[in-house]
Design an enzyme around this catalytic site. Structure first.
Site, PDB file in Angstrom:
ATOM      1  N   VAL A  82       0.923  -1.312  -0.055  1.00 29.73           N
ATOM      2  CA  VAL A  82       0.087  -0.102  -0.183  1.00 29.73           C
ATOM      3  C   VAL A  82       0.992   1.264  -0.060  1.00 29.73           C
ATOM      4  O   VAL A  82       1.778   1.477   0.688  1.00 29.73           O
ATOM      5  CB  VAL A  82      -0.830  -0.005   1.290  1.00 29.73           C
ATOM      6  CG1 VAL A  82      -1.714   1.266   1.044  1.00 29.73           C
ATOM      7  CG2 VAL A  82      -1.764  -1.172   1.025  1.00 29.73           C
ATOM      8  N   LYS A  83       0.739   1.923  -1.001  1.00 34.22           N
ATOM      9  CA  LYS A  83       1.553   3.144  -1.105  1.00 34.22           C
ATOM     10  C   LYS A  83       0.836   4.459  -0.578  1.00 34.22           C
ATOM     11  O   LYS A  83      -0.511   4.631  -0.768  1.00 34.22           O
ATOM     12  CB  LYS A  83       1.661   3.606  -2.615  1.00 34.22           C
ATOM     13  CG  LYS A  83       2.927   4.115  -2.908  1.00 34.22           C
ATOM     14  CD  LYS A  83       3.257   4.040  -4.574  1.00 34.22           C
ATOM     15  CE  LYS A  83       4.383   4.923  -4.940  1.00 34.22           C
ATOM     16  NZ  LYS A  83       4.363   4.938  -6.409  1.00 34.22           N
TER      17      LYS A  83
END
Ligand code: G3P
Length: 217
Positions: A82-83
């Protein structure tokens, strides 16, 4: 050094995967826009092609929503990272998602202090943007060197993912500076193998070999 490819173009990823050089993929909202495709669908397809981490970015700006989006993106496949943007809210979300056992990539890093905060929040990866710093006449590579020193000083496990790479030289300099990963556009990855003296030398070998009239098989 690991290589990630910085693209949301599934065809390009399929073409490069057999080289064995693709250790992961990074996407961002701009790359998704460029692909013209459905975000979740693209991420699922990329995760099926590449075994390594595939970064998918949240678009909420408040931590509670970022966390919900992150959990939902992580559900797409086991290899989703997850960025999150390097904001205070992003760091809160980073800590929460890390505690849930979800890998994170804290992006849009432009200073060593930001990288220090991301490591303290437990980020799996920190993404310093080299090219965009160079664009404003700040030495992007100096940032990579500073982060390497800080992370080594305190034994932080966060991996340095050199991003916004624009050239083969950026890749070489990042490797020298000790970045753990470089995320590179497909064209830059392909350019790394090329050297005119390799082509010239191979042409000469093949021409001489033809003159021998022999075959190996
Ligand atoms: O994924 C982030 C990144 O690598 C952006 O690169 O060229 O848009 O600065 P660039």
């Amino acid at each position: 050094m690991k290589f990630f490819i910085d693209t949301a173009d599934v065809e390009e990823i399929k073409a490069l995967a057999p080289t064995g050089l693709v250790d992961g993929v990074t996407t961002n909202p701009s790359l998704i826009m460029k692909s013209g495709r459905d975000f979740r669908e693209v991420v699922a397809e990329i995760c099926a092609i590449v075994d390594g981490p595939v970064s998918a970015e949240v678009t909420a700006t408040e931590a509670p929503e970022m966390i919900k989006e992150g959990v939902s993106l992580a559900d797409i496949a086991d290899n989703v990272t997850v960025k999150l943007p390097l904001t205070l809210e992003g760091l809160v979300a980073c800590k929460a998602l890390t505690e849930e056992g979800i890998d994170t990539n804290v992006t849009l890093c432009f200073s060593a202090n930001q990288a220090l905060l991301a490591a303290k929040a437990g980020a799996t990866f920190i993404s310093p943007f080299i090219g965009r710093l160079d664009d404003i006449n700040v030495d992007g590579m100096e940032l990579i060197r500073d982060i390497r020193m800080i992370y080594d000083n305190y034994d932080f496990r966060t991996e340095i993912l050199a991003a916004s790479i624009r050239s083969a030289n950026h890749v070489k300099e990042s490797a020298i500076a000790g970045a753990d990963v470089a995320t590179v556009p497909p064209a830059v990855l392909k350019s790394l193998v090329r050297h005119p003296l390799t082509d010239k030398g191979l042409d000469a070998f093949l021409a001489d070999w033809a003159k021998t009239g022999q075959k190996i098989l």
